[in-house]
Design a protein around this motif. Structure first.
Motif, PDB file in Angstrom:
ATOM      1  N   GLU A 235       8.252  -7.830  -8.891  1.00  0.00           N
ATOM      2  CA  GLU A 235       8.946  -6.552  -9.092  1.00  0.00           C
ATOM      3  C   GLU A 235      10.182  -6.430  -8.196  1.00  0.00           C
ATOM      4  O   GLU A 235      10.817  -5.383  -8.138  1.00  0.00           O
ATOM      5  CB  GLU A 235       8.002  -5.375  -8.813  1.00  0.00           C
ATOM      6  N   GLY A 236      10.490  -7.510  -7.447  1.00  0.00           N
ATOM      7  CA  GLY A 236      11.686  -7.521  -6.606  1.00  0.00           C
ATOM      8  C   GLY A 236      11.489  -7.017  -5.196  1.00  0.00           C
ATOM      9  O   GLY A 236      12.460  -6.754  -4.484  1.00  0.00           O
ATOM     10  N   LEU A 237      10.231  -6.877  -4.752  1.00  0.00           N
ATOM     11  CA  LEU A 237       9.981  -6.399  -3.387  1.00  0.00           C
ATOM     12  C   LEU A 237       9.872  -7.582  -2.424  1.00  0.00           C
ATOM     13  O   LEU A 237       9.423  -8.660  -2.803  1.00  0.00           O
ATOM     14  CB  LEU A 237       8.698  -5.574  -3.345  1.00  0.00           C
ATOM     15  N   VAL A 238      10.303  -7.355  -1.181  1.00  0.00           N
ATOM     16  CA  VAL A 238      10.202  -8.368  -0.130  1.00  0.00           C
ATOM     17  C   VAL A 238       9.430  -7.778   1.045  1.00  0.00           C
ATOM     18  O   VAL A 238       9.422  -6.563   1.259  1.00  0.00           O
ATOM     19  CB  VAL A 238      11.586  -8.863   0.341  1.00  0.00           C
ATOM     20  N   PHE A 239       8.810  -8.663   1.819  1.00  0.00           N
ATOM     21  CA  PHE A 239       7.946  -8.238   2.915  1.00  0.00           C
ATOM     22  C   PHE A 239       8.275  -9.005   4.189  1.00  0.00           C
ATOM     23  O   PHE A 239       8.356 -10.228   4.177  1.00  0.00           O
ATOM     24  CB  PHE A 239       6.476  -8.481   2.547  1.00  0.00           C
TER      25      PHE A 239
ATOM     26  N   LEU B  82       1.145 -15.289   3.499  1.00  0.00           N
ATOM     27  CA  LEU B  82      -0.068 -14.636   4.000  1.00  0.00           C
ATOM     28  C   LEU B  82       0.206 -13.885   5.292  1.00  0.00           C
ATOM     29  O   LEU B  82      -0.326 -12.811   5.526  1.00  0.00           O
ATOM     30  CB  LEU B  82      -1.181 -15.662   4.208  1.00  0.00           C
ATOM     31  N   PHE B  83       1.048 -14.439   6.155  1.00  0.00           N
ATOM     32  CA  PHE B  83       1.375 -13.788   7.417  1.00  0.00           C
ATOM     33  C   PHE B  83       2.240 -12.552   7.186  1.00  0.00           C
ATOM     34  O   PHE B  83       2.064 -11.526   7.817  1.00  0.00           O
ATOM     35  CB  PHE B  83       2.100 -14.772   8.342  1.00  0.00           C
ATOM     36  N   GLN B  84       3.183 -12.643   6.270  1.00  0.00           N
ATOM     37  CA  GLN B  84       4.147 -11.569   6.065  1.00  0.00           C
ATOM     38  C   GLN B  84       3.605 -10.383   5.280  1.00  0.00           C
ATOM     39  O   GLN B  84       4.079  -9.267   5.460  1.00  0.00           O
ATOM     40  CB  GLN B  84       5.392 -12.110   5.348  1.00  0.00           C
ATOM     41  N   PHE B  85       2.656 -10.597   4.391  1.00  0.00           N
ATOM     42  CA  PHE B  85       2.163  -9.534   3.528  1.00  0.00           C
ATOM     43  C   PHE B  85       0.935  -8.889   4.151  1.00  0.00           C
ATOM     44  O   PHE B  85      -0.122  -9.486   4.228  1.00  0.00           O
ATOM     45  CB  PHE B  85       1.840 -10.095   2.135  1.00  0.00           C
ATOM     46  N   THR B  86       1.084  -7.641   4.595  1.00  0.00           N
ATOM     47  CA  THR B  86       0.026  -6.943   5.320  1.00  0.00           C
ATOM     48  C   THR B  86      -0.637  -5.870   4.452  1.00  0.00           C
ATOM     49  O   THR B  86      -0.082  -5.464   3.423  1.00  0.00           O
ATOM     50  CB  THR B  86       0.600  -6.258   6.574  1.00  0.00           C
ATOM     51  N   PRO B  87      -1.799  -5.367   4.887  1.00  0.00           N
ATOM     52  CA  PRO B  87      -2.424  -4.253   4.163  1.00  0.00           C
ATOM     53  C   PRO B  87      -1.501  -3.033   4.047  1.00  0.00           C
ATOM     54  O   PRO B  87      -1.464  -2.379   3.005  1.00  0.00           O
ATOM     55  CB  PRO B  87      -3.665  -3.951   4.995  1.00  0.00           C
ATOM     56  N   ALA B  88      -0.753  -2.750   5.099  1.00  0.00           N
ATOM     57  CA  ALA B  88       0.181  -1.619   5.042  1.00  0.00           C
ATOM     58  C   ALA B  88       1.249  -1.865   3.975  1.00  0.00           C
ATOM     59  O   ALA B  88       1.624  -0.946   3.245  1.00  0.00           O
ATOM     60  CB  ALA B  88       0.840  -1.390   6.404  1.00  0.00           C
ATOM     61  N   HIS B  89       1.727  -3.113   3.885  1.00  0.00           N
ATOM     62  CA  HIS B  89       2.712  -3.440   2.853  1.00  0.00           C
ATOM     63  C   HIS B  89       2.168  -3.155   1.462  1.00  0.00           C
ATOM     64  O   HIS B  89       2.890  -2.675   0.592  1.00  0.00           O
ATOM     65  CB  HIS B  89       3.105  -4.921   2.930  1.00  0.00           C
ATOM     66  N   CYS B  90       0.909  -3.486   1.253  1.00  0.00           N
ATOM     67  CA  CYS B  90       0.299  -3.287  -0.061  1.00  0.00           C
ATOM     68  C   CYS B  90       0.348  -1.808  -0.450  1.00  0.00           C
ATOM     69  O   CYS B  90       0.814  -1.461  -1.541  1.00  0.00           O
ATOM     70  CB  CYS B  90      -1.137  -3.806  -0.055  1.00  0.00           C
ATOM     71  N   ALA B  91      -0.090  -0.949   0.444  1.00  0.00           N
ATOM     72  CA  ALA B  91      -0.087   0.497   0.161  1.00  0.00           C
ATOM     73  C   ALA B  91       1.340   1.025   0.006  1.00  0.00           C
ATOM     74  O   ALA B  91       1.621   1.827  -0.893  1.00  0.00           O
ATOM     75  CB  ALA B  91      -0.822   1.245   1.275  1.00  0.00           C
ATOM     76  N   GLN B  92       2.253   0.568   0.860  1.00  0.00           N
ATOM     77  CA  GLN B  92       3.638   1.021   0.785  1.00  0.00           C
ATOM     78  C   GLN B  92       4.305   0.550  -0.514  1.00  0.00           C
ATOM     79  O   GLN B  92       5.053   1.300  -1.146  1.00  0.00           O
ATOM     80  CB  GLN B  92       4.425   0.514   1.992  1.00  0.00           C
TER      81      GLN B  92
ATOM     82  N   LEU C 225      -2.553 -13.503  -1.843  1.00  0.00           N
ATOM     83  CA  LEU C 225      -1.373 -14.122  -2.435  1.00  0.00           C
ATOM     84  C   LEU C 225      -1.076 -13.562  -3.824  1.00  0.00           C
ATOM     85  O   LEU C 225       0.079 -13.379  -4.194  1.00  0.00           O
ATOM     86  CB  LEU C 225      -1.555 -15.635  -2.520  1.00  0.00           C
ATOM     87  N   THR C 226      -2.114 -13.293  -4.582  1.00  0.00           N
ATOM     88  CA  THR C 226      -1.938 -12.741  -5.918  1.00  0.00           C
ATOM     89  C   THR C 226      -1.270 -11.371  -5.851  1.00  0.00           C
ATOM     90  O   THR C 226      -0.363 -11.065  -6.635  1.00  0.00           O
ATOM     91  CB  THR C 226      -3.293 -12.665  -6.653  1.00  0.00           C
ATOM     92  N   LEU C 227      -1.693 -10.550  -4.899  1.00  0.00           N
ATOM     93  CA  LEU C 227      -1.071  -9.228  -4.731  1.00  0.00           C
ATOM     94  C   LEU C 227       0.390  -9.373  -4.306  1.00  0.00           C
ATOM     95  O   LEU C 227       1.277  -8.730  -4.880  1.00  0.00           O
ATOM     96  CB  LEU C 227      -1.849  -8.404  -3.704  1.00  0.00           C
ATOM     97  N   ALA C 228       0.651 -10.223  -3.315  1.00  0.00           N
ATOM     98  CA  ALA C 228       2.027 -10.430  -2.846  1.00  0.00           C
ATOM     99  C   ALA C 228       2.908 -10.945  -3.979  1.00  0.00           C
ATOM    100  O   ALA C 228       4.037 -10.467  -4.177  1.00  0.00           O
ATOM    101  CB  ALA C 228       2.045 -11.398  -1.677  1.00  0.00           C
ATOM    102  N   TYR C 229       2.395 -11.900  -4.735  1.00  0.00           N
ATOM    103  CA  TYR C 229       3.161 -12.473  -5.844  1.00  0.00           C
ATOM    104  C   TYR C 229       3.501 -11.396  -6.881  1.00  0.00           C
ATOM    105  O   TYR C 229       4.632 -11.332  -7.379  1.00  0.00           O
ATOM    106  CB  TYR C 229       2.362 -13.607  -6.488  1.00  0.00           C
ATOM    107  N   ARG C 230       2.551 -10.541  -7.193  1.00  0.00           N
ATOM    108  CA  ARG C 230       2.800  -9.492  -8.193  1.00  0.00           C
ATOM    109  C   ARG C 230       3.883  -8.531  -7.736  1.00  0.00           C
ATOM    110  O   ARG C 230       4.760  -8.142  -8.511  1.00  0.00           O
ATOM    111  CB  ARG C 230       1.498  -8.737  -8.502  1.00  0.00           C
ATOM    112  N   PHE C 231       3.828  -8.122  -6.460  1.00  0.00           N
ATOM    113  CA  PHE C 231       4.857  -7.219  -5.948  1.00  0.00           C
ATOM    114  C   PHE C 231       6.221  -7.900  -5.910  1.00  0.00           C
ATOM    115  O   PHE C 231       7.243  -7.290  -6.214  1.00  0.00           O
ATOM    116  CB  PHE C 231       4.495  -6.699  -4.554  1.00  0.00           C
ATOM    117  N   GLU C 232       6.255  -9.168  -5.516  1.00  0.00           N
ATOM    118  CA  GLU C 232       7.534  -9.883  -5.465  1.00  0.00           C
ATOM    119  C   GLU C 232       8.124 -10.040  -6.859  1.00  0.00           C
ATOM    120  O   GLU C 232       9.344 -10.068  -7.009  1.00  0.00           O
ATOM    121  CB  GLU C 232       7.380 -11.226  -4.769  1.00  0.00           C
TER     122      GLU C 232
END
Length: 105
Positions: free
Chosen positions: A72-76, A15-25, A63-70
């Motif tokens: 795909e192999g992305l890290v934050f 939750l701390f590592q995954f930011t709104p900017a990360h989501c858009a990026q 968390l659901t958004l972060a999990y979905r991106f991860e």
């Protein structure tokens, strides 16, 4: 299986590592629109737009958004654009087992 305390700690870190900017990026890196992310993650378009606008969303939604991106192999990491990681799947615990998963926005 990780203890409940460890699971909670991992969720707090995610939750701390995954930011709104990360989501858009991350969406841009994958070439996904908000609508595509909505379909891929099972999160409403409105919740994604709220999150990217730095407004409140439920922790389980984030968390659901972060999990979905991860998946795909992305890290934050705070302060850095998302990157591609080697063997990072599972860094954010799968939110499906959470008691509040049914509340995903």
């Amino acid at each position: 299986m990780a203890s409940q305390a460890m699971k909670i700690t991992l969720e707090r870190i995610a939750l701390f590592q995954f930011t709104p900017a990360h989501c858009a990026q991350a969406r841009a890196m994958l070439g996904w629109s908000v609508e595509e992310l909505s379909r891929e993650a099972g999160v409403s378009v409105e919740a994604i737009q709220r999150f990217e606008a730095k407004r409140e969303v439920l922790d389980v939604t984030r968390l659901t958004l972060a999990y979905r991106f991860e998946s795909e192999g992305l890290v934050f990491f705070p302060g850095f654009a998302p990157g591609r990681g080697m063997n990072v799947k599972g860094s954010t615990p799968n939110p499906v087992g959470r008691a509040d998963f049914a509340m995903v926005e």
